[in-house]
Design a protein around this motif. Structure first.
Motif, PDB file in Angstrom:
ATOM      1  N   GLY A 231       0.904  -1.142   0.054  1.00 39.76           N
ATOM      2  CA  GLY A 231      -0.184   0.091  -0.032  1.00 39.76           C
ATOM      3  C   GLY A 231       0.911   1.425  -0.131  1.00 39.76           C
ATOM      4  N   LYS A 232       0.122   2.204  -0.249  1.00 37.27           N
ATOM      5  CA  LYS A 232       0.937   3.736  -0.334  1.00 37.27           C
ATOM      6  C   LYS A 232       1.268   4.326   0.881  1.00 37.27           C
ATOM      7  CE  LYS A 232       0.647   8.247  -2.635  1.00 37.27           C
ATOM      8  NZ  LYS A 232      -0.006   9.068  -3.555  1.00 37.27           N
ATOM      9  N   THR A 233       0.157   4.275   1.902  1.00 36.75           N
ATOM     10  CA  THR A 233       0.270   4.972   3.230  1.00 36.75           C
ATOM     11  C   THR A 233       0.379   3.951   4.147  1.00 36.75           C
ATOM     12  OG1 THR A 233      -2.195   4.930   3.757  1.00 36.75           O
ATOM     13  CG2 THR A 233      -1.427   6.712   2.367  1.00 36.75           C
ATOM     14  N   ARG A 234       0.527   4.535   5.713  1.00 40.58           N
ATOM     15  CA  ARG A 234       0.867   3.467   6.760  1.00 40.58           C
ATOM     16  C   ARG A 234      -0.587   2.945   6.957  1.00 40.58           C
ATOM     17  NH1 ARG A 234       5.807   4.751   9.603  1.00 40.58           N
ATOM     18  NH2 ARG A 234       6.628   6.626   8.772  1.00 40.58           N
ATOM     19  N   PRO A 235      -1.548   3.494   6.954  1.00 36.85           N
ATOM     20  CA  PRO A 235      -2.913   2.676   7.245  1.00 36.85           C
ATOM     21  C   PRO A 235      -3.225   1.770   6.145  1.00 36.85           C
ATOM     22  CG  PRO A 235      -3.287   5.202   7.576  1.00 36.85           C
ATOM     23  CD  PRO A 235      -1.887   4.934   6.999  1.00 36.85           C
ATOM     24  N   ASP A 236      -2.864   2.170   4.858  1.00 34.76           N
ATOM     25  CA  ASP A 236      -3.000   0.940   3.853  1.00 34.76           C
ATOM     26  C   ASP A 236      -2.031  -0.238   4.141  1.00 34.76           C
ATOM     27  OD1 ASP A 236      -4.891   2.607   2.629  1.00 34.76           O
ATOM     28  OD2 ASP A 236      -3.204   3.654   1.104  1.00 34.76           O
ATOM     29  N   ARG A 237      -0.824   0.042   4.661  1.00 35.32           N
ATOM     30  CA  ARG A 237       0.140  -1.053   4.662  1.00 35.32           C
ATOM     31  C   ARG A 237      -0.360  -1.706   5.927  1.00 35.32           C
ATOM     32  NH1 ARG A 237       5.790   1.507   2.616  1.00 35.32           N
ATOM     33  NH2 ARG A 237       5.318   1.744   0.431  1.00 35.32           N
ATOM     34  N   LEU A 238      -0.757  -1.010   7.095  1.00 35.16           N
ATOM     35  CA  LEU A 238      -1.082  -1.935   8.262  1.00 35.16           C
ATOM     36  C   LEU A 238      -2.297  -2.898   7.969  1.00 35.16           C
ATOM     37  CD1 LEU A 238       0.058  -2.380  11.076  1.00 35.16           C
ATOM     38  CD2 LEU A 238      -1.542  -0.539  11.886  1.00 35.16           C
ATOM     39  N   LYS A 239      -3.403  -2.357   7.095  1.00 34.61           N
ATOM     40  CA  LYS A 239      -4.486  -3.061   6.803  1.00 34.61           C
ATOM     41  C   LYS A 239      -4.256  -4.288   5.959  1.00 34.61           C
ATOM     42  CE  LYS A 239      -7.797   0.820   6.401  1.00 34.61           C
ATOM     43  NZ  LYS A 239      -8.397   1.792   5.586  1.00 34.61           N
ATOM     44  N   THR A 240      -3.255  -4.063   5.128  1.00 35.45           N
ATOM     45  CA  THR A 240      -2.617  -5.387   4.360  1.00 35.45           C
ATOM     46  C   THR A 240      -2.128  -6.313   5.275  1.00 35.45           C
ATOM     47  OG1 THR A 240      -2.301  -3.913   2.469  1.00 35.45           O
ATOM     48  CG2 THR A 240      -1.179  -6.078   2.427  1.00 35.45           C
ATOM     49  N   LEU A 241      -0.998  -5.965   6.425  1.00 32.85           N
ATOM     50  CA  LEU A 241      -0.586  -6.716   7.236  1.00 32.85           C
ATOM     51  C   LEU A 241      -1.577  -7.499   8.032  1.00 32.85           C
ATOM     52  CD1 LEU A 241       2.033  -7.670   8.615  1.00 32.85           C
ATOM     53  CD2 LEU A 241       1.747  -5.798  10.274  1.00 32.85           C
ATOM     54  N   ALA A 242      -2.683  -6.660   8.482  1.00 30.82           N
ATOM     55  CA  ALA A 242      -3.586  -7.399   9.310  1.00 30.82           C
ATOM     56  C   ALA A 242      -4.243  -8.407   8.519  1.00 30.82           C
ATOM     57  CB  ALA A 242      -4.837  -6.427   9.718  1.00 30.82           C
ATOM     58  N   ALA A 243      -4.713  -8.111   7.087  1.00 30.14           N
ATOM     59  CA  ALA A 243      -5.124  -9.338   6.433  1.00 30.14           C
ATOM     60  C   ALA A 243      -4.259 -10.494   6.263  1.00 30.14           C
ATOM     61  CB  ALA A 243      -5.629  -8.606   4.933  1.00 30.14           C
ATOM     62  N   SER A 244      -3.072 -10.197   6.165  1.00 30.27           N
ATOM     63  CA  SER A 244      -1.882 -11.157   6.060  1.00 30.27           C
ATOM     64  C   SER A 244      -2.039 -12.106   7.275  1.00 30.27           C
ATOM     65  CB  SER A 244      -0.596 -10.804   5.666  1.00 30.27           C
ATOM     66  OG  SER A 244       0.190 -11.901   5.671  1.00 30.27           O
ATOM     67  N   PHE A 245      -2.076 -11.652   8.518  1.00 26.20           N
ATOM     68  CA  PHE A 245      -2.110 -12.259   9.781  1.00 26.20           C
ATOM     69  C   PHE A 245      -3.591 -13.074   9.687  1.00 26.20           C
ATOM     70  CE2 PHE A 245       1.288 -10.738  13.061  1.00 26.20           C
ATOM     71  CZ  PHE A 245       2.165 -10.532  12.058  1.00 26.20           C
ATOM     72  N   GLU A 246      -4.480 -12.426   9.492  1.00 26.32           N
ATOM     73  CA  GLU A 246      -5.785 -13.014   9.540  1.00 26.32           C
ATOM     74  C   GLU A 246      -6.011 -14.308   8.598  1.00 26.32           C
ATOM     75  OE1 GLU A 246      -8.682  -9.029  11.416  1.00 26.32           O
ATOM     76  OE2 GLU A 246      -8.083  -9.572   8.903  1.00 26.32           O
ATOM     77  N   LYS A 247      -5.520 -14.024   7.648  1.00 27.59           N
ATOM     78  CA  LYS A 247      -5.481 -15.366   6.572  1.00 27.59           C
ATOM     79  C   LYS A 247      -4.654 -16.366   7.183  1.00 27.59           C
ATOM     80  CE  LYS A 247      -4.257 -16.593   1.776  1.00 27.59           C
ATOM     81  NZ  LYS A 247      -3.427 -15.908   0.594  1.00 27.59           N
ATOM     82  N   ALA A 248      -3.733 -16.175   8.020  1.00 25.14           N
ATOM     83  CA  ALA A 248      -2.784 -17.193   8.669  1.00 25.14           C
ATOM     84  C   ALA A 248      -3.528 -17.505  10.009  1.00 25.14           C
ATOM     85  CB  ALA A 248      -1.708 -16.726   8.950  1.00 25.14           C
ATOM     86  N   GLY A 249      -4.869 -17.169  10.401  1.00 22.64           N
ATOM     87  CA  GLY A 249      -5.478 -17.570  11.524  1.00 22.64           C
ATOM     88  C   GLY A 249      -5.106 -16.714  12.726  1.00 22.64           C
ATOM     89  N   VAL A 250      -4.357 -15.774  12.653  1.00 19.06           N
ATOM     90  CA  VAL A 250      -4.199 -14.768  13.883  1.00 19.06           C
ATOM     91  C   VAL A 250      -5.474 -13.723  13.969  1.00 19.06           C
ATOM     92  CG1 VAL A 250      -2.702 -13.269  14.721  1.00 19.06           C
ATOM     93  CG2 VAL A 250      -1.801 -15.144  13.197  1.00 19.06           C
ATOM     94  N   THR A 251      -5.762 -13.657  15.173  1.00 18.22           N
ATOM     95  CA  THR A 251      -7.021 -12.687  15.571  1.00 18.22           C
ATOM     96  C   THR A 251      -6.185 -11.446  15.766  1.00 18.22           C
ATOM     97  OG1 THR A 251      -8.283 -14.551  16.691  1.00 18.22           O
ATOM     98  CG2 THR A 251      -8.680 -12.196  17.147  1.00 18.22           C
ATOM     99  N   VAL A 252      -6.644 -10.355  15.007  1.00 18.44           N
ATOM    100  CA  VAL A 252      -6.095  -9.138  15.093  1.00 18.44           C
ATOM    101  C   VAL A 252      -7.214  -8.135  15.286  1.00 18.44           C
ATOM    102  CG1 VAL A 252      -5.027  -7.402  13.813  1.00 18.44           C
ATOM    103  CG2 VAL A 252      -4.450  -9.918  13.086  1.00 18.44           C
ATOM    104  N   GLN A 253      -6.841  -7.151  16.331  1.00 16.79           N
ATOM    105  CA  GLN A 253      -7.786  -6.170  16.613  1.00 16.79           C
ATOM    106  C   GLN A 253      -6.962  -5.057  16.027  1.00 16.79           C
ATOM    107  OE1 GLN A 253      -9.016  -4.955  20.782  1.00 16.79           O
ATOM    108  NE2 GLN A 253      -8.390  -3.080  20.348  1.00 16.79           N
ATOM    109  N   LEU A 254      -7.744  -4.244  14.769  1.00 17.01           N
ATOM    110  CA  LEU A 254      -7.182  -3.313  13.995  1.00 17.01           C
ATOM    111  C   LEU A 254      -7.699  -1.901  14.437  1.00 17.01           C
ATOM    112  CD1 LEU A 254      -5.384  -2.128  11.595  1.00 17.01           C
ATOM    113  CD2 LEU A 254      -7.358  -2.774  10.010  1.00 17.01           C
ATOM    114  N   ASP A 255      -7.034  -1.202  14.913  1.00 19.74           N
ATOM    115  CA  ASP A 255      -7.667   0.243  15.595  1.00 19.74           C
ATOM    116  C   ASP A 255      -7.147   1.336  14.748  1.00 19.74           C
ATOM    117  OD1 ASP A 255      -8.719  -0.833  17.681  1.00 19.74           O
ATOM    118  OD2 ASP A 255      -7.094  -0.617  19.046  1.00 19.74           O
ATOM    119  N   LEU A 256      -7.961   1.762  13.845  1.00 20.91           N
ATOM    120  CA  LEU A 256      -7.698   3.053  13.104  1.00 20.91           C
ATOM    121  C   LEU A 256      -8.133   4.297  14.034  1.00 20.91           C
ATOM    122  CD1 LEU A 256      -8.863   2.115   9.635  1.00 20.91           C
ATOM    123  CD2 LEU A 256      -6.443   2.228  10.434  1.00 20.91           C
TER     124      LEU A 256
END
Length: 285
Positions: A231-256
């Protein structure tokens, strides 16, 4: 003040001043090029067992004091000590600012260095810190999510704040964009089952939109194919990271966090709330 042999009374006073509460800065015995400071709840001096939060600074380095002091009240009332590593700029004499964010720099392994710091302070204070929580913001957010990927069994929580670049759990891309060669690079086998057990918070301001410092370009130290794909911005990149973790079965609390730019102080309450919830579960309350 001297380092001459002291009376028991003088030793107790010095310990109360320098080793409890907000401490002085100590050199790490394993590698004195690196330092740390702590907030140690005063009840530790009376033998209380507490948990540990490792709080990792960003590129500017001064945030280690913000984190030591910013978590001090939380630590006092929740029985948590705060350990703040200090990774100086240019420790290899080259002026490099970002080596710690990617876990290795020359012969330095920053993940192992933190484990040595934790071991050192656990022995000093008579604590069992075989597992601990970790929080980092900006450059510390780089460090925290990569540490979680590499050492999930060491963590009872991971709070990942506004990293500029992220490592996805992608087995088809090399480090640092992915994890395909993590074994070759670090001698570590990725343990996805262990990572699933770590409570993870990812936090970033929704106005944290500047890109000048986080856009990788060919010729840069950490440039590689795919460096900007998250992604371009930090929020974009963190959302992508959260999706990657969640795809692997990790429970993520994403706070914007609404209306917040790249401001570490303004996310600390979110982190404290998350950690308080994890501690309540951990302690069976």
């Amino acid at each position: 003040m001297t380092d001459a042999p002291a009376t028991a009374e003088a030793t107790a006073r010095a310990k109360a001043i320098y080793d409890l509460g907000p401490t002085v800065i100590f050199s790490c015995k394993a590698d004195p090029r690196f330092q740390y400071c702590l907030y140690v709840p005063p009840q530790v001096g009376r033998g209380t067992k507490v948990d540990l939060l490792v709080a990792v600074h960003g590129t500017g380095r001064t945030s280690f004091l913000d984190f030591r002091d910013g978590f001090s009240e939380f630590g006092k009332w929740n029985d948590v000590a705060i350990l703040c590593p200090i990774f100086p700029v240019g420790v290899r004499g080259d002026g490099a600012r970002s080596g710690y964010k990617y876990m290795a720099e020359g012969d330095i392994r920053y993940d192992l260095l933190v484990l040595e710091m934790v071991k050192e302070v656990a022995e000093k204070y008579g604590q069992d810190w075989s597992t601990f929580a970790m929080f980092g913001f900006s450059g510390g957010g780089h460090f925290t999510h990569r540490f979680a990927i590499m050492h999930p069994k060491k963590l009872w929580a991971a709070c990942i704040g506004a990293p500029g670049s992220v490592t996805l759990l992608d087995p088809d891309r090399d480090w640092w964009v992915g994890i395909r060669n993590i074994g070759e690079k670090f001698g570590i086998t990725f343990d996805g089952e262990a990572l699933k057990k770590v409570p993870v918070q990812m936090v970033v301001g929704d106005a944290d939109l500047e890109t000048w410092e986080i856009t990788h370009k060919p010729g840069g130290t950490y440039w590689m194919e795919g460096a900007n794909d998250a992604g371009k911005t930090r929020p974009d990149r963190l959302k992508t990271l959260a999706a990657s973790f969640e795809k692997a079965g990790v429970t993520v609390q994403l706070d914007l966090v609404p209306g917040v730019s790249h401001d570490r102080i303004k996310v600390l309450d979110r982190v404290k709330d998350f950690l308080a919830g994890v501690l309540a579960t951990k302690r069976g309350r």
